[in-house]
Design a protein around this motif. Structure first.
Motif: not given
Length: 326
Positions: A204-213, A215-216
């Motif tokens: 989850x951490x890896x996927x969220x980091x990818x998705x947030x990256x 967007x930001x």
């Protein structure tokens, strides 16, 4: 609902969890497939990120399937299965690290002595030896065997590479099945939840980091190692995954605050370990660990799929053992 779940046997609870996980993965995979069909390949950056996301999904499918097979066939078979995974991961690592004739005895020692002994120690629950066998005894044994081969050329570099491979691929992966063998009070038959907890929060951490990256769009913090890693996305991903770990406390032997802390430890070690493995790939000049871009998983390298777990599992395992006195 809670009463229904509590009335189920531990095996039925674990089985229901597998059904839920595979169901969620199927839905996400279907959405990713539709997104792939809509991709016109006009934006190379978007296409690359979509491929990276699909790679993370394949990792989730692979690890979920491995855990399901391991849980179905029992703890001993699960440990042997992870030993096979460690064997192929170490083979990928060594294949992309040039060796010399003088390394052959050390390689035989690594593949056919160190690896089986480490997993045998896990199966027999000799956890004190599991923690020191490779960092202490193998750390000395490998250079001794290499020295006896009478080849001093680039001796330090060759042995450092082999020891790195053993630490990451054998030592790290061996701590995943070790979680199945920990004895918590009133938690018999439920250790598969503990493994799922570790894998789920790290992924989850890896996927969220990818998705947030995506967007930001922040500047990378280590551009020569990773074009996508930045501290803002990383921190958001770690916090989100840690809070999710707190929500999963009911599946684990942890209280909610303990679950948040353990998820935080797993996410920090796993995500930063993934960054370290990227640095190793940049050093080798390769995009992934698979041979010519194709590993044993059929996608990229197997080691690409499990590298975060190789760092997260041992630190999570020792944190749990230390805190609960197991």
């Amino acid at each position: 609902m809670n009463t229904f779940l509590r009335n189920l046997s531990p095996s039925h609870q674990v089985g229901l969890l597998f059904v839920l996980v595979f169901g969620v993965l199927a839905i996400i995979s279907a959405v990713a497939f539709v997104m792939s069909l809509k991709d016109t390949h006009e934006d190379d950056l978007h296409t690359d990120k979509l491929k990276e996301f699909n790679g993370l999904l394949r990792t989730s499918w692979l690890m979920s399937t491995v855990f399901w097979i391991g849980w179905t066939l029992g703890e001993t078979v699960a440990t042997v299965l992870f030993a096979v995974v460690a064997f192929f991961a170490l083979r990928e690592f060594i294949t992309l690290s040039p060796t010399r004739q003088g390394d052959h005895r050390s390689l035989v020692l690594a593949f056919f002595v160190v690896l089986p002994v480490q997993f045998a120690l896990v199966i027999t629950r000799r956890f004190d030896l599991v923690t020191v066998f490779i960092p202490v005894y193998v750390f000395l044994a490998i250079p001794v065997v290499s020295a006896l081969a009478d080849d001093p050329q680039r001796f330090l570099e060759r042995n450092a590479k082999l020891q790195w491979g053993i630490m990451v691929c054998v030592y790290g992966i061996s701590h995943v099945p070790a979680l199945l063998l920990l004895k918590f009070p009133n938690y018999d038959g439920k250790n598969a939840f503990l493994v799922f907890f570790l894998v789920f929060v790290v992924q989850t951490c890896m996927i969220v980091e990818h998705l947030v990256g995506r967007k930001l769009q922040r500047p990378p913090s280590a551009p020569n190692v990773s074009k996508s890693f930045n501290w803002t996305s990383w921190l958001i991903a770690v916090v989100v995954a840690s809070l999710l770990g707190g929500l999963l406390a009911g599946l684990t032997p942890f209280k909610p605050a303990q679950a948040v802390a353990m998820a935080f430890i797993a996410c920090v070690s796993g995500s930063l370990g993934h960054l370290v493995m990227k640095a190793l790939k940049r050093d080798r000049g390769i995009p992934n660990w698979g041979k010519r871009g194709v590993g044993v998983t059929g996608a990229s390298g197997l080691l690409d799929r499990v590298d975060a777990l190789c760092f997260g599992a041992p630190i999570f395992f020792h944190s749990v053992r230390w805190y609960f006195g197991l």
